[in-house]
Each structure stands twice: as structure tokens, then as C-alpha cells.
Design a protein around this motif. Structure first.
Motif, PDB file in Angstrom:
ATOM      1  N   SER A   1      -3.821   7.486  -2.772  1.00 19.54           N
ATOM      2  CA  SER A   1      -3.214   6.218  -2.371  1.00 19.54           C
ATOM      3  C   SER A   1      -3.526   5.168  -3.425  1.00 19.54           C
TER       4      SER A   1
ATOM      5  N   ASP B   1      -2.663   0.615  -4.385  1.00 19.05           N
ATOM      6  CA  ASP B   1      -2.123  -0.665  -3.928  1.00 19.05           C
ATOM      7  C   ASP B   1      -1.631  -1.460  -5.127  1.00 19.05           C
TER       8      ASP B   1
ATOM      9  N   ARG C   1       1.761  12.182  -1.656  1.00 15.45           N
ATOM     10  CA  ARG C   1       1.309  13.532  -1.289  1.00 15.45           C
ATOM     11  C   ARG C   1       2.069  14.556  -2.125  1.00 15.45           C
TER      12      ARG C   1
ATOM     13  N   HIS D   1      -3.461  14.628  -2.280  1.00 10.27           N
ATOM     14  CA  HIS D   1      -2.859  13.322  -1.991  1.00 10.27           C
ATOM     15  C   HIS D   1      -3.752  12.223  -2.560  1.00 10.27           C
TER      16      HIS D   1
ATOM     17  N   HIS E   1       0.852  -1.190   0.000  1.00 10.78           N
ATOM     18  CA  HIS E   1       0.000   0.000   0.000  1.00 10.78           C
ATOM     19  C   HIS E   1       0.892   1.245   0.000  1.00 10.78           C
ATOM     20  N   TYR E   2       0.534   2.225  -0.861  1.00 12.63           N
ATOM     21  CA  TYR E   2       1.347   3.433  -1.005  1.00 12.63           C
ATOM     22  C   TYR E   2       0.483   4.678  -0.799  1.00 12.63           C
ATOM     23  N   GLU E   3       1.087   5.674  -0.189  1.00 10.88           N
ATOM     24  CA  GLU E   3       0.489   6.991  -0.030  1.00 10.88           C
ATOM     25  C   GLU E   3       1.380   7.998  -0.760  1.00 10.88           C
TER      26      GLU E   3
END
Length: 880
Positions: A186, A188, A167, A184, A163-165
Motif C-alpha cells: 500500500s 499514500d 495486489r 501486496h 490511499h492505495y492498495e
């Protein structure tokens, strides 16, 4: 005042009444409930009674204040507002799983698409170095593809199930005037997964005792084989409910994306059981990440000793080489059986047309027997039917067939006794019985040959074969010479069987003749042959391009229809009216009747056939050069000699002649390129004329291969010209084509440029050797000498896979294999040692007399299996 006081106290009295009513209704459920009013309520009521005018003023003021507040709020909501700038939204396209089946797997990028232009104009097409933060961090590069597309390409493949965030620092990442809806997002990457595919029970087709079950498993990422095999469990379920653990082996594809779990060899059980496969949760990918979350289970059926079954028994008709139908009984068995074994156990009877005790009128259909109704008593009344076994190609086969002779419509009782044994030892546990109906003989009407060409100097007869029909109607449409371009332009089918569009029918391009023939009444199973002579329609100035249509014809039925129609015309008719709808309706019915007579019924019950026939002695061959020019060769179909003095024309789609010329003594005409001609001048066909003879050939382009008119019986395509003088081609060949594992494979190579004056010395080449599994086992750099010759050698291991090996030759570009320019295959097989042919004789032999011993010399010629000299063989001889 009393009225005003009453109105002011009315709401309080109504509220009191409502509460009293609820108390009365709820008293049986909750009992007696007492309630005392708060102190402000009696005081308010007393104040209203004492000062009703003031109370009315207070109420009016409160209402006015509420109304003013409501209208003020509406004004505030609907007042003019300033235009806010548009906020930019974004759509995230998460990276897909890398395709590991490719030789060089390509990593997919993360793409962010914005709803508007957001990128600083000076950064489009350039890397982004700041303003974007990804957690967890991944090595790679952000870049603007255009003003609204942002792309991130990782330096390495994406991790599994992460999982990536992401911003954005809007001030640094986007243009200053951009107003973002969000800063931002997110995403996956896909998690690792395993999927069970339907398993199968496998029996070796060569070894009947080799039985096992196979369970395929698919993965979306390469699997960690050691971790996967540790979690596999294979057990054999018995009929009594117990389970026995089985050993297993696992095979994989080269990319480790597919696995096959093979059970240990199984014995033949008496009762059917199953093998259960279970794969524990937590299986991981070789690339890391979390394991699978659920346990996977699957079962594979293991047939028992008496599991052999008869799937179906079907009667059918098969045409022989004389177009005569033969009755065949097809038996589909659930396993491969020997034809002679089934032939000894199968029996058939023709059942009586009626059942005892059931009334049956004259001409009624046979009684619809069911297998459960047939017993020994019925079989004694039935007639045994002889079944002739049709041998199969293989010793064992699941489909067996038997010839028989019975009248169409009869019911046949078929019984196969128990005890039939299949390859592998499976037995038919109980007898099988069924009742089938003999099919009717189908109608047949078609042109016998598949060709479309008749020689002008030969026979001009077309052969027609029919069966079970009273007659035929032939519509002969001769295509007018000036309408050939329409036949080519509007044809939607093949040229053997043209299909014109609904709006443009054959009526626009042909003059039509009709031929009707009645056939003698004969056995419906026998084929009847007729001939149609097209020579009578060839007259001076008339060309020989015909569209023929075959349909059924019944003279008796047509005579009855004509009599009925005449009788209807002779009947008194009502006075005419002004309503014409009835007349149009009758005309429509007549037209439909005429179409039905032509055999073009909508249900397709009557057989029909269509054919385009060209009667000509002029054959054409067209070759196109690199510059687009055309060379047309005309030759006689009868003699094969060039035809001189023939006029060859190129016609446009509107019928205009674009080019025209006369063939030389060599039968050749040269036309310039046809490029640039379009719309009404689009080239459509070549037309050649000489005297009363005419032929045509459609021009390629949009015309598909199956719609080209082929006048040749052999391939005339040839090798396509190279596009430039330096284009390379290669020819690869082996010394004998077949080898045993461990033998050295010798392959010769000849490389040439399109222009043989160009040298191929120094051209970087690479040879690739591929085994039968499709795996590249070796890559060899190659270089050719000044003559363009080269060779390579490769020795497979003693345990190498047998089958077809491939040797490919590529041009090396930028250090990698580029375009393939040649290929060859060889066979690696286990075969007996080379057999040799030996021829021995004595030198110096004389027809008569003796030869001295010192003058005797033996000459031995030895050739191996492949026809090459058998070198390095030791020869021993003795003289007695």
C-alpha cells in the motif's frame, strides 16, 4: 527406608515452610488466612510413606522421560534441513508531488523495486496488462523497466491525499520460479497542506502613510482560491485586549502555490499592537482531496508611534584613497531617518582616562566606563568630541555615519536625544546612550597595484604601501626557466598570488634574494610608500618571473634576538650526552624562530602579501580552432607590434618540449591539435623566448578561469565557432527601447546560419513575449525571408505592467519551442510625453540685403527624445 522417605517428603515440607513464612509476613496486612490441602495431596503423601521404593521409581521414570523429551526436541531442532528458495522482497517508492512550477509539469511515477530478478524475461521493457490490481483504480500503464523494477505511470496527475492498495497475482505477474515474500503493498499520495511563513510589516518606501501587514502562505498543491479566501480572518489586536476586524486582499503566484494576504492600510498607532491572521481548517486544493485538518494562526507586529530604536553605535576605521584610515562612527537605526535630523540630536564626549576615586598607575589602560556610570558631573570633566556628518546617498537611511578624531583606546560617550523621527512618523521615545572604545590603527603592508606584469622596456619598480609598521622584509624568488612547468602544475591558487602544495614549495623552483628596510617612525595613521626595483635582479641569461613575499620587519627586535642568542651560545654548556633528542629539539626551536621572523605567524597578526610578477615585453594570445589546432600570436607589450623571430614552445608536465616553432613576421605560430597527449606528455604551458626575454601562458583544460594568466586589458575571447554549418543564431533589436503602456513595440530580427550560404527560409521559429512578472503574454510563429530578416509587433494594454519586457526567439521542434537562439529586452514605463528638439531656419537667406516675401521658405527640423525623426507632427508658424 526412613532416609528415602525423608528425601521424598522433603519438597512437600519445604513448600509448606514457604507458605507458612508468607502467611506470617502478610498476616499484619491481610489478617489470618486459612488453607486446607486438596484431597490428592494427603493421599499422595500417605502413598509415599507406605511405598517409598515405588514412589522413587515413579519419580526417576518421570525425570528420565523429561530428559529424553528435552534431548529429542534438541535433536529435532538441529537436524539437517533442506535449503529453502530465497523469497523476494520489494521496496515501494511512492510518487512525489508534481512540480507545478515548471512550464510543463511532469507527473512522477510509482516505482516498485524488487530485491531480485522477478520479471518474465519476455516482458522486460513492455507494458503489463494483467496480474496487478490497484484499489481504487487509476488509469495508467504498468511496465517493467528491467528485470527487478516495475513502474506505473498514471494517465493523469495523482489525486491529492489518496490511499492505495496494490495486489499481485504472482502466477501472472512474475516469473514462475519466483517465490515472493509478500503479494501486496500500500502507499499514500501526499495530503494537501498549508504553511504560514513569517509575516512582515510593510511601509511603502515612497508613501510614508501607506502601511500594512503581509502574511505569506505556502501550499504543496495549487489551492482553491475561493475556498481559501472564505476561511481567512484578519483582526487587529489593541493594547486594551480588544480586536477589530480588518479587510484584506490576497495575491497569488501563477501556479497558486504561494499566497500573500495583505491587510487593509493601517494608521499609525500610539502603542505597539499586532495583526492576527487565522485560516480555518478545511482549506482544499484546486485538485480536490481532503482539506487541512488544523487551523493556522499567525501574528505580525505593528510598531507604535514611539517604537523607533537605536540598534547599535559602532566605531570603525575606513581607508581612504590614500590608504589612510579615517575614524568613523556608525549608527544603526531601527528605521530610515534623515541624516540631518540625527546630526542635530547626537553628541559625543571623550571620557577621562581615569575615574575619580579610582587609583590609576602610569601607563595603565583607560578606565572601562559604562554608560550607567556617566552623569552630568562626569560629562563636565569630559572633552566634547566633534562629529562630522557623512551625507548619505538617499534622503532617508537606516545606517548613518559620522567622522571624528580621537586617540586609539580612548572611551567615547555617545548620546542621542529623544525626538528623532523616522520616515513614516515613528519617534525615538527615550534618549539612547552608550560608551564605545576608539579602535587601534591596523597595520598595513601590501603591494599597491593588482597587476602581475611589468614591461621589460619600462620601469621595473614595484610599489609597496605600509602603515603602523617598523619595516618590511621582501623575499624575491626568481623562478628558474626550466621550472616553469612546476609553477603551473602545482599552483593551487591564482597566478597573481600562487599557492604551492606543502610537499612542493617554492624552494624547489626559485633562487631567492632578501631585502630588508626599516621605516621612519611616523604617525600610525599615515601611509608610507616604498619601491622595490626588480631591474637589479635581471642579468644576462636570467629571466624575469618573480615570486615576491612581503612581511613585517623590526630591526630593533631582531638585534635583541641576535644578542640574546649570542649570549646563550657563550654560556658554559654541559658535557655532551648520547641522547640527541635535545639537540633536535633545539634545532626545531631555531627553525620556528626563523619562520616567525619571516612574518608567517600562525595567528596572522602580522600583515603579509604575495605576488607573482612577470617582467617581459612579450605578450601572447592563443586561439583554438574547431579541429583543435592552435594559433599563437606574439606581440610587443611596449609597442603593440607583432614580434617576429621569437621561439614559441609547448611544454609537457614533465618539462619535455612537445612542439616548438619560430614566429613569422606577423608574430604568428601554428601548432597542431594537442588532443591525445596525456600523462607525462600532458600539455601544460606555452613558453615564448626572444633573446633574454621570456614569457609564458598556461594552457587551458583543467585550469580554471581564475588561474589563467591574463596579459590583456580587454576581452579577447570573441564569439565561439558554431559546431556545424547549419547552426542558427539571431540578433533582436527594438526601434527605440522604451515605450509607454499602450504603445506598439516594434522588434526587428536577423537570423543567420553559421554558413551564410545556407538559407533560413522555411525554418520554423517562435517568438515569445514575457512581461516583467515572468509571465508569457504572447507567442507568435515567425518565418524569415530569403535575406534572414523579419519583424514583429506587439501592443501591451494600457494597464500592462511596467518594467523590463523580454522578447525571446526559439527554434520550433515537434510543435514545441526548442533551443533559444536570440533575445532582447525593452522597457515599458510611465514617462512624460516625448520631448522634441526643433531647429527652424529660413531658406534662401543672404548675408546682406533683403529677401522678397515670396522667396521666404521656412525649414523646420524636429527630432524626438530618442534621436529619431519626429514624423507626423503638426507645425504652426507665424511671420511678423
Amino acid at each position: 527406608m526412613d532416609l528415602l522417605r525423608f528425601l521424598l517428603l522433603l519438597p512437600l515440607r519445604l513448600l509448606r515452610g514457604v507458605f507458612s513464612m508468607f502467611g506470617w509476613i502478610l498476616r499484619p496486612l491481610v489478617g489470618q488466612v486459612s488453607w486446607s490441602a486438596p484431597a490428592w495431596l494427603p493421599a499422595t503423601g500417605g502413598w509415599i510413606r507406605r511405598r517409598p521404593v515405588r514412589a522413587a521409581g515413579v519419580l526417576a521414570g518421570a525425570l528420565a522421560l523429561a530428559a529424553g523429551g528435552w534431548f529429542g526436541w534438541q535433536w529435532y531442532q538441529n537436524r539437517p534441513k533442506p535449503v529453502e528458495p530465497e523469497r523476494i522482497s520489494m521496496t515501494v517508492q511512492a510518487p512525489e508531488i508534481t512540480d507545478y512550477t515548471q512550464p510543463s509539469p511532469a507527473i512522477h511515477a510509482l516505482t516498485v523495486v524488487f530485491s531480485g530478478s522477478v520479471a518474465p524475461i519476455d516482458r522486460v521493457g513492455k507494458p503489463v496488462t494483467d496480474g496487478i490490481v490497484m484499489q481504487p483504480a487509476v488509469k495508467g500503464e504498468w511496465s517493467w523497466q528491467d528485470d527487478h523494477s516495475l513502474r506505473f505511470m498514471p494517465a493523469e496527475d495523482w489525486p491529492v491525499g489518496r490511499h492505495y492498495e496494490v495486489r499481485f497475482d504472482t502466477a501472472k505477474a512474475f516469473a514462475p520460479q519466483v517465490l515472493m515474500a509478500d503479494d501486496h503493498f500500500s502507499f499514500d499520495t501526499p495530503a494537501f497542506s498549508a504553511t504560514l511563513v513569517n509575516g512582515e510589516f510593510y511601509q511603502d518606501p515612497q508613501d510614508a502613510t501607506a502601511r500594512k501587514t503581509i502574511q505569506p502562505v505556502n501550499f504543496n498543491y495549487p489551492v482553491d482560491t475561493a475556498d481559501f479566501e472564505r476561511r481567512i480572518k484578519v483582526v487587529l489586536g489593541q493594547s486594551d485586549g480588544t480586536e477589530t476586524a480588518l479587510k484584506y486582499t490576497v495575491t497569488y503566484d501563477p501556479q497558486k502555490l504561494h499566497a500573500w494576504i495583505h491587510s487593509q492600510p493601517l494608521t499609525l498607532p500610539r502603542d505597539e499592537n499586532s495583526v492576527r491572521y487565522s485560516i480555518g481548517k478545511g482549506v482544499r486544493s484546486a485538485r480536490g482531496g481532503d482539506g487541512t485538518g488544523d487551523e493556522l494562526t499567525g501574528r505580525v507586529r505593528v510598531p507604535g508611534l514611539y517604537s523607533l530604536s537605536i540598534d547599535n553605535v559602532t566605531p570603525t576605521l575606513v581607508d581612504n584613497e590614500k590608504y589612510e584610515p579615517e575614524q568613523v562612527l556608525l549608527v544603526q537605526v531601527g528605521g530610515n531617518v534623515r541624516d540631518s535630523d540625527l546630526g542635530g540630536l547626537i553628541k559625543a564626549w571623550v571620557l577621562p582616562a581615569g575615574k575619580q576615586g579610582e587609583p590609576r598607575g602610569d601607563g595603565a589602560a583607560p578606565y572601562p566606563w559604562d554608560a550607567s556610570e556617566v552623569g552630568e558631573a562626569e560629562l563636565r570633566q569630559a572633552q566634547p568630541l566633534k562629529l562630522e556628518l557623512v551625507p548619505t546617498e538617499n534622503d532617508y537611511d537606516a545606517m548613518q555615519s559620522f567622522k571624528f578624531q580621537a586617540a586609539p583606546g580612548q572611551r567615547i560617550y555617545v548620546r542621542i536625544d529623544k525626538g528623532l523621527k523616522s520616515f513614516g512618523g515613528y519617534i525615538l521615545g527615550k534618549a539612547y546612550a552608550t560608551v564605545v572604545t576608539v579602535p587601534d590603527y591596523p597595520q598595513l603592508l601590501r603591494f599597491m597595484a593588482d597587476g602581475s606584469l611589468l614591461s621589460m622596456s619600462g620601469s621595473k619598480r614595484i610599489s609597496v604601501v605600509s602603515r603602523n609598521l617598523p619595516g618590511m622584509r621582501v623575499e624575491i624568488g626568481r623562478v628558474l626557466p626550466d621550472q616553469l612547468q612546476h609553477l603551473v602544475s602545482f599552483n593551487q591558487g591564482t597566478y597573481a598570488r600562487p599557492e604551492l602544495s606543502y610537499d612542493f614549495s617554492e624552494d624547489h623552483i626559485v633562487e631567492r634574494f632578501e631585502l630588508k628596510r626599516s621605516f621612519p617612525k611616523d604617525d600610525p595613521a599615515k601611509a608610507h610608500y616604498e619601491g622595490i626595483d626588480l631591474g637589479q635582479y635581471l642579468k644576462e641569461g636570467k629571466r624575469g618571473v618573480f615570486l615576491l613575499h612581503l612581511s613585517s620587519y623590526d630591526a630593533v627586535a631582531e638585534k635583541k634576538k641576535e644578542d640574546t642568542q649570542k649570549a646563550a651560545e657563550n654560556q658554559p654548556q654541559a658535557a655532551p650526552t648520547n641522547d640527541n633528542s635535545g639537540d633536535e629539539s633545539e634545532g626545531s626551536d631555531d627553525d620556528q624562530g626563523a619562520m616567525a621572523d619571516n612574518g608567517d605567524s600562525a595567528d596572522g597578526s602580522s600583515p603579509t602579501d604575495t605576488r607573482l610578477i612577470v617582467v617581459t615585453d612579450l605578450g601572447m594570445l592563443v586561439k583554438r580552432s574547431l579541429d583543435g589546432s592552435q594559433d599563437v600570436f606574439v606581440q610587443s607589450i611596449r609597442s603593440g607590434q607583432p614580434v617576429g623571430g621569437a621561439t614559441v614552445s609547448v611544454l609537457a608536465v614533465n618539462g619535455q618540449t612537445l612542439f616548438s616553432d619560430t614566429t613569422s613576421t606577423d608574430g604568428v605560430v601554428h601548432f597542431p591539435t594537442l588532443k591525445g597527449l596525456d600523462r607525462e606528455k600532458q600539455p601544460t604551458l606555452y613558453v615564448v623566448r626572444k633573446g633574454d626575454d621570456l614569457s609564458f601562458l598556461p594552457i587551458g583544460g583543467s585550469t580554471s578561469d581564475e588561474r589563467k594568466l591574463d596579459f590583456s586589458r580587454f576581452d579577447v575571447g570573441g564569439e565561439r565557432n558554431a559546431q556545424n554549418e547549419g547552426q542558427l543564431s539571431a540578433y533582436l533589436f527594438s526601434d527605440r527601447g522604451i515605450y509607454r503602456p499602450g504603445d506598439t513595440i516594434h522588434v526587428g530580427l536577423i537570423v543567420r546560419a553559421a554558413s551564410w550560404t545556407r538559407s533560413v527560409v522555411g525554418v520554423p521559429l517562435q517568438a515569445e513575449i514575457v512581461d516583467p512578472r515572468g509571465m508569457t503574454v504572447k507567442q507568435l510563429p515567425m518565418s524569415m525571408d530569403a535575406s534572414g530578416f523579419g519583424d514583429l509587433e506587439y501592443t501591451p494594454a494600457e494597464t500592462a505592467a511596467t518594467g523590463t519586457w523580454t522578447v525571446n526567439l526559439y527554434i520550433v521542434k515537434d510543435g514545441n519551442a526548442g533551443a533559444q537562439i536570440g533575445s532582447t529586452t525593452v522597457q515599458v514605463k510611465e514617462f512624460l510625453p516625448d520631448r522634441m528638439k526643433v531647429d527652424a531656419r529660413l531658406a534662401g537667406q543672404v548675408p546682406e540685403g533683403w529677401v522678397k516675401p515670396d522667396q521666404i521658405k521656412g525649414i523646420v527640423d524636429v527630432m524626438n527624445l530618442f534621436g529619431t525623426p519626429a514624423a507626423d507632427r503638426r507645425v504652426e508658424a507665424s511671420l511678423t
